[in-house]
Design a protein around this motif. Structure first.
Motif, PDB file in Angstrom:
ATOM      1  N   ILE A 275       0.841  -1.206   0.000  1.00  0.00           N
ATOM      2  CA  ILE A 275       0.000   0.000   0.000  1.00  0.00           C
ATOM      3  C   ILE A 275       0.870   1.249   0.000  1.00  0.00           C
ATOM      4  O   ILE A 275       0.626   2.189  -0.763  1.00  0.00           O
ATOM      5  CB  ILE A 275      -0.962  -0.016   1.208  1.00  0.00           C
ATOM      6  N   MET A 276       1.911   1.269   0.815  1.00  0.00           N
ATOM      7  CA  MET A 276       2.807   2.429   0.859  1.00  0.00           C
ATOM      8  C   MET A 276       3.563   2.576  -0.457  1.00  0.00           C
ATOM      9  O   MET A 276       3.779   3.692  -0.932  1.00  0.00           O
ATOM     10  CB  MET A 276       3.780   2.300   2.027  1.00  0.00           C
ATOM     11  N   GLY A 277       3.957   1.473  -1.063  1.00  0.00           N
ATOM     12  CA  GLY A 277       4.647   1.521  -2.348  1.00  0.00           C
ATOM     13  C   GLY A 277       3.763   2.087  -3.447  1.00  0.00           C
ATOM     14  O   GLY A 277       4.212   2.880  -4.276  1.00  0.00           O
ATOM     15  N   ILE A 278       2.491   1.695  -3.452  1.00  0.00           N
ATOM     16  CA  ILE A 278       1.543   2.237  -4.429  1.00  0.00           C
ATOM     17  C   ILE A 278       1.343   3.727  -4.190  1.00  0.00           C
ATOM     18  O   ILE A 278       1.346   4.523  -5.132  1.00  0.00           O
ATOM     19  CB  ILE A 278       0.202   1.481  -4.359  1.00  0.00           C
TER      20      ILE A 278
ATOM     21  N   ARG B 299      -7.155  11.329   3.366  1.00  0.00           N
ATOM     22  CA  ARG B 299      -8.612  11.351   3.565  1.00  0.00           C
ATOM     23  C   ARG B 299      -9.139  10.023   4.109  1.00  0.00           C
ATOM     24  O   ARG B 299     -10.284   9.935   4.542  1.00  0.00           O
ATOM     25  CB  ARG B 299      -9.319  11.723   2.271  1.00  0.00           C
ATOM     26  N   LEU B 300      -8.301   8.993   4.105  1.00  0.00           N
ATOM     27  CA  LEU B 300      -8.701   7.706   4.668  1.00  0.00           C
ATOM     28  C   LEU B 300      -8.373   7.606   6.161  1.00  0.00           C
ATOM     29  O   LEU B 300      -8.557   6.565   6.768  1.00  0.00           O
ATOM     30  CB  LEU B 300      -8.020   6.565   3.913  1.00  0.00           C
ATOM     31  N   GLY B 301      -7.900   8.696   6.730  1.00  0.00           N
ATOM     32  CA  GLY B 301      -7.607   8.725   8.158  1.00  0.00           C
ATOM     33  C   GLY B 301      -8.865   9.013   8.972  1.00  0.00           C
ATOM     34  O   GLY B 301      -9.955   9.216   8.441  1.00  0.00           O
ATOM     35  N   VAL B 302      -8.721   9.047  10.274  1.00  0.00           N
ATOM     36  CA  VAL B 302      -9.836   9.318  11.176  1.00  0.00           C
ATOM     37  C   VAL B 302      -9.995  10.834  11.319  1.00  0.00           C
ATOM     38  O   VAL B 302      -9.038  11.538  11.632  1.00  0.00           O
ATOM     39  CB  VAL B 302      -9.594   8.688  12.560  1.00  0.00           C
TER      40      VAL B 302
ATOM     41  N   GLY C 299     -12.228   6.001   8.370  1.00  0.00           N
ATOM     42  CA  GLY C 299     -10.861   5.924   8.872  1.00  0.00           C
ATOM     43  C   GLY C 299     -10.671   4.946  10.009  1.00  0.00           C
ATOM     44  O   GLY C 299      -9.543   4.516  10.261  1.00  0.00           O
ATOM     45  N   ILE C 300     -11.726   4.592  10.702  1.00  0.00           N
ATOM     46  CA  ILE C 300     -11.606   3.592  11.770  1.00  0.00           C
ATOM     47  C   ILE C 300     -11.103   2.277  11.192  1.00  0.00           C
ATOM     48  O   ILE C 300     -10.312   1.567  11.812  1.00  0.00           O
ATOM     49  CB  ILE C 300     -12.959   3.403  12.493  1.00  0.00           C
ATOM     50  N   ILE C 301     -11.528   1.961   9.984  1.00  0.00           N
ATOM     51  CA  ILE C 301     -11.111   0.725   9.325  1.00  0.00           C
ATOM     52  C   ILE C 301      -9.814   0.917   8.540  1.00  0.00           C
ATOM     53  O   ILE C 301      -8.940   0.062   8.551  1.00  0.00           O
ATOM     54  CB  ILE C 301     -12.230   0.224   8.394  1.00  0.00           C
ATOM     55  N   THR C 302      -9.669   2.050   7.857  1.00  0.00           N
ATOM     56  CA  THR C 302      -8.552   2.220   6.931  1.00  0.00           C
ATOM     57  C   THR C 302      -7.301   2.850   7.537  1.00  0.00           C
ATOM     58  O   THR C 302      -6.224   2.711   6.967  1.00  0.00           O
ATOM     59  CB  THR C 302      -8.990   3.081   5.736  1.00  0.00           C
ATOM     60  N   SER C 303      -7.410   3.534   8.651  1.00  0.00           N
ATOM     61  CA  SER C 303      -6.235   4.232   9.189  1.00  0.00           C
ATOM     62  C   SER C 303      -5.077   3.310   9.583  1.00  0.00           C
ATOM     63  O   SER C 303      -3.928   3.725   9.466  1.00  0.00           O
ATOM     64  CB  SER C 303      -6.630   5.134  10.349  1.00  0.00           C
TER      65      SER C 303
ATOM     66  N   SER D 252       2.329   7.863   7.149  1.00  0.00           N
ATOM     67  CA  SER D 252       2.749   9.161   6.628  1.00  0.00           C
ATOM     68  C   SER D 252       4.093   9.104   5.907  1.00  0.00           C
ATOM     69  O   SER D 252       4.331   9.865   4.986  1.00  0.00           O
ATOM     70  CB  SER D 252       2.809  10.190   7.753  1.00  0.00           C
ATOM     71  N   ASN D 253       4.981   8.210   6.332  1.00  0.00           N
ATOM     72  CA  ASN D 253       6.287   8.100   5.686  1.00  0.00           C
ATOM     73  C   ASN D 253       6.868   6.706   5.939  1.00  0.00           C
ATOM     74  O   ASN D 253       6.312   5.905   6.677  1.00  0.00           O
ATOM     75  CB  ASN D 253       7.241   9.196   6.187  1.00  0.00           C
ATOM     76  N   PHE D 254       8.006   6.445   5.307  1.00  0.00           N
ATOM     77  CA  PHE D 254       8.612   5.125   5.421  1.00  0.00           C
ATOM     78  C   PHE D 254       9.186   4.865   6.814  1.00  0.00           C
ATOM     79  O   PHE D 254       9.237   3.721   7.254  1.00  0.00           O
ATOM     80  CB  PHE D 254       9.699   4.946   4.355  1.00  0.00           C
ATOM     81  N   LYS D 255       9.609   5.894   7.501  1.00  0.00           N
ATOM     82  CA  LYS D 255      10.136   5.725   8.857  1.00  0.00           C
ATOM     83  C   LYS D 255       9.039   5.197   9.788  1.00  0.00           C
ATOM     84  O   LYS D 255       9.270   4.271  10.570  1.00  0.00           O
ATOM     85  CB  LYS D 255      10.675   7.058   9.368  1.00  0.00           C
ATOM     86  N   GLN D 256       7.856   5.774   9.689  1.00  0.00           N
ATOM     87  CA  GLN D 256       6.740   5.318  10.521  1.00  0.00           C
ATOM     88  C   GLN D 256       6.338   3.898  10.135  1.00  0.00           C
ATOM     89  O   GLN D 256       6.073   3.062  11.000  1.00  0.00           O
ATOM     90  CB  GLN D 256       5.553   6.257  10.363  1.00  0.00           C
ATOM     91  N   LEU D 257       6.312   3.617   8.835  1.00  0.00           N
ATOM     92  CA  LEU D 257       5.946   2.274   8.378  1.00  0.00           C
ATOM     93  C   LEU D 257       6.946   1.241   8.872  1.00  0.00           C
ATOM     94  O   LEU D 257       6.558   0.148   9.305  1.00  0.00           O
ATOM     95  CB  LEU D 257       5.849   2.248   6.855  1.00  0.00           C
ATOM     96  N   PHE D 258       8.225   1.561   8.827  1.00  0.00           N
ATOM     97  CA  PHE D 258       9.243   0.629   9.309  1.00  0.00           C
ATOM     98  C   PHE D 258       9.070   0.350  10.796  1.00  0.00           C
ATOM     99  O   PHE D 258       9.125  -0.810  11.233  1.00  0.00           O
ATOM    100  CB  PHE D 258      10.639   1.188   9.024  1.00  0.00           C
ATOM    101  N   SER D 259       8.824   1.394  11.576  1.00  0.00           N
ATOM    102  CA  SER D 259       8.614   1.215  13.018  1.00  0.00           C
ATOM    103  C   SER D 259       7.375   0.378  13.303  1.00  0.00           C
ATOM    104  O   SER D 259       7.391  -0.498  14.170  1.00  0.00           O
ATOM    105  CB  SER D 259       8.480   2.573  13.698  1.00  0.00           C
ATOM    106  N   GLN D 260       6.307   0.630  12.574  1.00  0.00           N
ATOM    107  CA  GLN D 260       5.082  -0.137  12.748  1.00  0.00           C
ATOM    108  C   GLN D 260       5.270  -1.596  12.324  1.00  0.00           C
ATOM    109  O   GLN D 260       4.703  -2.501  12.934  1.00  0.00           O
ATOM    110  CB  GLN D 260       3.942   0.486  11.938  1.00  0.00           C
ATOM    111  N   SER D 261       6.066  -1.825  11.293  1.00  0.00           N
ATOM    112  CA  SER D 261       6.300  -3.186  10.818  1.00  0.00           C
ATOM    113  C   SER D 261       7.003  -4.032  11.881  1.00  0.00           C
ATOM    114  O   SER D 261       6.649  -5.187  12.101  1.00  0.00           O
ATOM    115  CB  SER D 261       7.139  -3.171   9.546  1.00  0.00           C
ATOM    116  N   ILE D 262       7.975  -3.440  12.536  1.00  0.00           N
ATOM    117  CA  ILE D 262       8.675  -4.162  13.607  1.00  0.00           C
ATOM    118  C   ILE D 262       7.706  -4.488  14.733  1.00  0.00           C
ATOM    119  O   ILE D 262       7.680  -5.611  15.238  1.00  0.00           O
ATOM    120  CB  ILE D 262       9.868  -3.341  14.117  1.00  0.00           C
ATOM    121  N   SER D 263       6.885  -3.527  15.111  1.00  0.00           N
ATOM    122  CA  SER D 263       5.917  -3.757  16.191  1.00  0.00           C
ATOM    123  C   SER D 263       4.909  -4.834  15.844  1.00  0.00           C
ATOM    124  O   SER D 263       4.603  -5.697  16.672  1.00  0.00           O
ATOM    125  CB  SER D 263       5.164  -2.457  16.509  1.00  0.00           C
TER     126      SER D 263
END
Length: 75
Positions: A25-28, A38-41, A51-55, A60-71
């Motif tokens: 999704i982030m790559g797309i 607009r898909l946020g809450v 946004g409850i489902i899609t958020s 917002s960026n790759f740094k946040q995605l990387f941190s979330q991926s580890i978690s």
């Protein structure tokens, strides 16, 4: 020993699949220059209920995605 390895693979399958979905999704979003904010809450707005489902799927960026991926993988 083989039974334990099989359990680890089964336990890691769905988190890895979900993390792969997040990265796709982030790559797309990045490659086609989409902005899916607009898909946020959005509080106190009817269109913010989606946004409850899609958020959890947008970042917002790759740094946040990387941190979330580890978690996600650890949990």
């Amino acid at each position: 020993m083989q039974f334990e390895t099989k359990r680890i693979v089964y336990a890691a399958f769905f988190p890895v699949l979900f993390i792969l979905l997040l990265w796709i999704i982030m790559g797309i979003e990045w490659s086609f220059d989409f902005d899916w904010y607009r898909l946020g809450v959005f509080p106190r707005r009817k269109d913010g209920l989606l946004g409850i489902i899609t958020s959890p799927l947008i970042h917002s960026n790759f740094k946040q995605l990387f941190s979330q991926s580890i978690s996600v993988f650890v949990l």
